[in-house]
Design a protein around this motif. Structure first.
Motif, PDB file in Angstrom:
ATOM      1  N   PRO A 120       7.942   4.432  -9.998  1.00  0.00           N
ATOM      2  CA  PRO A 120       7.528   3.171 -10.282  1.00  0.00           C
ATOM      3  C   PRO A 120       7.073   2.883 -11.676  1.00  0.00           C
ATOM      4  O   PRO A 120       6.483   4.140 -12.246  1.00  0.00           O
ATOM      5  CB  PRO A 120       6.741   2.763  -9.062  1.00  0.00           C
ATOM      6  CG  PRO A 120       6.136   4.002  -8.665  1.00  0.00           C
ATOM      7  CD  PRO A 120       6.889   4.989  -8.786  1.00  0.00           C
ATOM      8  N   THR A 124       1.725   1.247 -11.180  1.00  0.00           N
ATOM      9  CA  THR A 124       1.978   0.450  -9.847  1.00  0.00           C
ATOM     10  C   THR A 124       2.277   1.525  -8.876  1.00  0.00           C
ATOM     11  O   THR A 124       2.536   2.463  -9.032  1.00  0.00           O
ATOM     12  CB  THR A 124       3.162  -0.496 -10.316  1.00  0.00           C
ATOM     13  OG1 THR A 124       4.293   0.432 -10.438  1.00  0.00           O
ATOM     14  CG2 THR A 124       2.987  -1.232 -11.588  1.00  0.00           C
ATOM     15  N   THR A 125       2.216   0.852  -7.804  1.00  0.00           N
ATOM     16  CA  THR A 125       2.490   1.522  -6.658  1.00  0.00           C
ATOM     17  C   THR A 125       3.678   0.980  -5.774  1.00  0.00           C
ATOM     18  O   THR A 125       3.475  -0.325  -5.549  1.00  0.00           O
ATOM     19  CB  THR A 125       1.547   1.813  -5.641  1.00  0.00           C
ATOM     20  OG1 THR A 125       0.488   2.246  -6.536  1.00  0.00           O
ATOM     21  CG2 THR A 125       1.546   2.726  -4.190  1.00  0.00           C
ATOM     22  N   VAL A 126       4.753   1.572  -5.024  1.00  0.00           N
ATOM     23  CA  VAL A 126       5.706   1.078  -4.197  1.00  0.00           C
ATOM     24  C   VAL A 126       4.959   0.533  -2.938  1.00  0.00           C
ATOM     25  O   VAL A 126       4.384   1.245  -2.318  1.00  0.00           O
ATOM     26  CB  VAL A 126       6.750   2.164  -4.204  1.00  0.00           C
ATOM     27  CG1 VAL A 126       7.610   1.495  -3.022  1.00  0.00           C
ATOM     28  CG2 VAL A 126       7.371   2.480  -5.482  1.00  0.00           C
ATOM     29  N   THR A 127       5.322  -0.784  -2.964  1.00  0.00           N
ATOM     30  CA  THR A 127       5.154  -1.485  -1.553  1.00  0.00           C
ATOM     31  C   THR A 127       6.304  -1.524  -0.554  1.00  0.00           C
ATOM     32  O   THR A 127       6.082  -1.604   0.617  1.00  0.00           O
ATOM     33  CB  THR A 127       4.403  -2.830  -1.761  1.00  0.00           C
ATOM     34  OG1 THR A 127       5.326  -3.561  -2.393  1.00  0.00           O
ATOM     35  CG2 THR A 127       3.219  -2.624  -2.376  1.00  0.00           C
ATOM     36  N   GLU A 128       7.461  -1.658  -1.024  1.00  0.00           N
ATOM     37  CA  GLU A 128       8.501  -1.799  -0.431  1.00  0.00           C
ATOM     38  C   GLU A 128       9.705  -1.657  -0.823  1.00  0.00           C
ATOM     39  O   GLU A 128       9.821  -1.731  -2.030  1.00  0.00           O
ATOM     40  CB  GLU A 128       8.541  -3.264   0.474  1.00  0.00           C
ATOM     41  CG  GLU A 128       8.860  -3.547   1.717  1.00  0.00           C
ATOM     42  CD  GLU A 128       8.726  -5.155   1.932  1.00  0.00           C
ATOM     43  OE1 GLU A 128       7.687  -5.715   1.582  1.00  0.00           O
ATOM     44  OE2 GLU A 128       9.820  -5.505   2.806  1.00  0.00           O
ATOM     45  N   VAL A 129      10.784  -1.295  -0.091  1.00  0.00           N
ATOM     46  CA  VAL A 129      12.088  -1.275  -0.548  1.00  0.00           C
ATOM     47  C   VAL A 129      13.182  -1.925   0.008  1.00  0.00           C
ATOM     48  O   VAL A 129      13.112  -1.887   1.277  1.00  0.00           O
ATOM     49  CB  VAL A 129      12.568   0.381  -0.661  1.00  0.00           C
ATOM     50  CG1 VAL A 129      14.120   0.510  -0.972  1.00  0.00           C
ATOM     51  CG2 VAL A 129      11.796   1.380  -1.282  1.00  0.00           C
TER      52      VAL A 129
ATOM     53  N   PHE B  96      13.045  -3.098 -10.019  1.00  0.00           N
ATOM     54  CA  PHE B  96      11.451  -2.920  -9.630  1.00  0.00           C
ATOM     55  C   PHE B  96      11.042  -4.379  -9.712  1.00  0.00           C
ATOM     56  O   PHE B  96      11.449  -5.089 -10.852  1.00  0.00           O
ATOM     57  CB  PHE B  96      10.578  -2.115 -10.807  1.00  0.00           C
ATOM     58  CG  PHE B  96      10.771  -0.630 -10.383  1.00  0.00           C
ATOM     59  CD1 PHE B  96      10.069  -0.096  -9.287  1.00  0.00           C
ATOM     60  CD2 PHE B  96      11.241   0.088 -11.219  1.00  0.00           C
ATOM     61  CE1 PHE B  96      10.711   1.517  -9.113  1.00  0.00           C
ATOM     62  CE2 PHE B  96      11.427   1.514 -11.522  1.00  0.00           C
ATOM     63  CZ  PHE B  96      11.106   2.299  -9.986  1.00  0.00           C
ATOM     64  N   VAL B 132      16.036  -3.880  -4.244  1.00  0.00           N
ATOM     65  CA  VAL B 132      14.525  -4.306  -5.262  1.00  0.00           C
ATOM     66  C   VAL B 132      13.405  -3.287  -4.557  1.00  0.00           C
ATOM     67  O   VAL B 132      13.116  -3.571  -3.372  1.00  0.00           O
ATOM     68  CB  VAL B 132      14.269  -5.668  -4.774  1.00  0.00           C
ATOM     69  CG1 VAL B 132      12.880  -6.122  -5.560  1.00  0.00           C
ATOM     70  CG2 VAL B 132      15.410  -6.579  -5.220  1.00  0.00           C
ATOM     71  N   ARG B 134       9.760  -3.088  -4.499  1.00  0.00           N
ATOM     72  CA  ARG B 134       8.698  -4.121  -4.684  1.00  0.00           C
ATOM     73  C   ARG B 134       7.424  -3.173  -4.764  1.00  0.00           C
ATOM     74  O   ARG B 134       7.324  -2.209  -4.353  1.00  0.00           O
ATOM     75  CB  ARG B 134       8.301  -4.945  -3.724  1.00  0.00           C
ATOM     76  CG  ARG B 134       9.369  -5.838  -3.370  1.00  0.00           C
ATOM     77  CD  ARG B 134       9.380  -6.962  -2.188  1.00  0.00           C
ATOM     78  NE  ARG B 134      10.589  -7.465  -2.034  1.00  0.00           N
ATOM     79  CZ  ARG B 134      10.987  -8.568  -2.577  1.00  0.00           C
ATOM     80  NH1 ARG B 134      10.082  -9.185  -3.400  1.00  0.00           N
ATOM     81  NH2 ARG B 134      12.086  -9.256  -2.665  1.00  0.00           N
ATOM     82  N   ARG B 136       3.103  -2.863  -6.441  1.00  0.00           N
ATOM     83  CA  ARG B 136       1.646  -3.533  -6.502  1.00  0.00           C
ATOM     84  C   ARG B 136       1.174  -2.717  -7.724  1.00  0.00           C
ATOM     85  O   ARG B 136       1.386  -1.635  -7.905  1.00  0.00           O
ATOM     86  CB  ARG B 136       1.205  -3.452  -5.138  1.00  0.00           C
ATOM     87  CG  ARG B 136      -0.445  -3.950  -5.378  1.00  0.00           C
ATOM     88  CD  ARG B 136      -1.200  -3.746  -3.731  1.00  0.00           C
ATOM     89  NE  ARG B 136      -0.467  -3.230  -2.740  1.00  0.00           N
ATOM     90  CZ  ARG B 136      -0.756  -1.741  -2.606  1.00  0.00           C
ATOM     91  NH1 ARG B 136      -1.310  -1.036  -3.426  1.00  0.00           N
ATOM     92  NH2 ARG B 136      -0.233  -1.322  -1.598  1.00  0.00           N
ATOM     93  N   ASN B 138      -1.856  -1.131  -9.381  1.00  0.00           N
ATOM     94  CA  ASN B 138      -2.787  -0.233  -8.811  1.00  0.00           C
ATOM     95  C   ASN B 138      -4.271  -0.874  -9.133  1.00  0.00           C
ATOM     96  O   ASN B 138      -4.284  -1.511 -10.182  1.00  0.00           O
ATOM     97  CB  ASN B 138      -2.987   1.007  -9.516  1.00  0.00           C
ATOM     98  CG  ASN B 138      -1.712   2.135  -9.253  1.00  0.00           C
ATOM     99  OD1 ASN B 138      -1.078   1.510  -8.028  1.00  0.00           O
ATOM    100  ND2 ASN B 138      -1.128   2.810 -10.023  1.00  0.00           N
TER     101      ASN B 138
END
Lengths: 143, 143
Positions: A120, A124-129, B96, B132, B134, B136, B138
């Motif tokens: 990412p 940022t950190t991935v929360t969902e795909v 992203f 997509v 998604r 967040r 950090n």
DNA sequence: CATTAGTTTTAGAATCATTCCAAAAACATG
DNA sequence: CATGTTTTTGGAATGATTCTAAAACTAATG
């Protein structure tokens, strides 16, 4: 043997996530969490509720859908501009979506896997795909 | 050496897809197809146009975005309920998306591959696969 | 059971993005 | 430049969603 407890489990389920089991929340939960998974829009659910003699306002349907989503009872699915769908299947899975008839169909998690996720953007950190496979109806075979 | 032809290529490009190179279409194309890929909403593009002294109505911006999309000059990206984005990168790729700041970032096609697509529902054909991821932001590291 | 405080629901207004509309403007062609 | 077609446009209309302030409900208390 009709089910002697029409709200069996639902009251507990709501309490468990910190939501008071009010009349409208229970009725909506009952419509949503019956057998099988569902994909509903707010307008749609409101229509069903009204049809089932449940007095509930559209505003409450929106509030409830968002509350249920916030506590993980539902998952919001965005596939079209302008309208949101709420999915009762909260496990990891993806969707087929037919724009022609606005039909959403679940894809079980195992049937679709992603090969090496890209890193990412920094910070940022991935929360969902979310994967949406858009489909078109095949040309009619009638005649 | 400033570019002597501010609309170089654009007129041809519009003609090539069957759209008359009108003043407003050219101006919008210029904003859109400058260097680098972009993700814009209609409102945003309209703001830019106005800021650049281009007299164009919001309705025309919508018309133009849709026309450009229809002829393959743009790709519509749906990641949020209520708002559409238009992507100048029309090649196969994914995104992203950071909900916090509504930032869309391209993922080059090669960096993400899907392992065995599931069979689409009977009577339908896959038209597109949209992924997509998604993200967040950090937690801040300031201090 | 009455009181009170906090929560939930509600109708209707407000908002926001988008689309529609019918008239005006710009064009292309003869 | 006359004519028919395409575009653009402002403003109204639409549709989904959110907001708001008041009413209804609930829980806890004495």
């Amino acid at each position: 043997m009709a089910n002697p407890r029409p709200y069996s489990g639902l009251i507990e389920r709501l309490k468990a996530v910190g939501l008071r089991p009010t009349r409208q929340r229970l009725a909506l939960a009952k419509l949503l969490f019956g057998p099988g998974n569902r994909h509903v829009s707010a307008e749609q659910l409101h229509g069903e509720a009204v049809g089932a003699q449940v007095r509930v306002s559209l505003a409450t349907v929106y509030n409830t859908l968002h509350q249920f989503t916030a506590v993980g009872l539902l998952r919001e699915v965005v596939v079209e501009p302008g309208r949101s769908y709420f999915d009762t299947n909260t496990s990891h899975h993806h969707h087929f979506f037919c724009e022609e008839d606005r039909n959403l169909v679940d894809i079980p998690g195992e049937e679709l896997k992603v090969e090496k996720l890209p890193r990412p953007p920094p910070g940022t950190t991935v929360t969902e795909v979310d994967i949406v496979i858009r489909v078109r109806k095949n040309p009619g075979l009638e005649g």
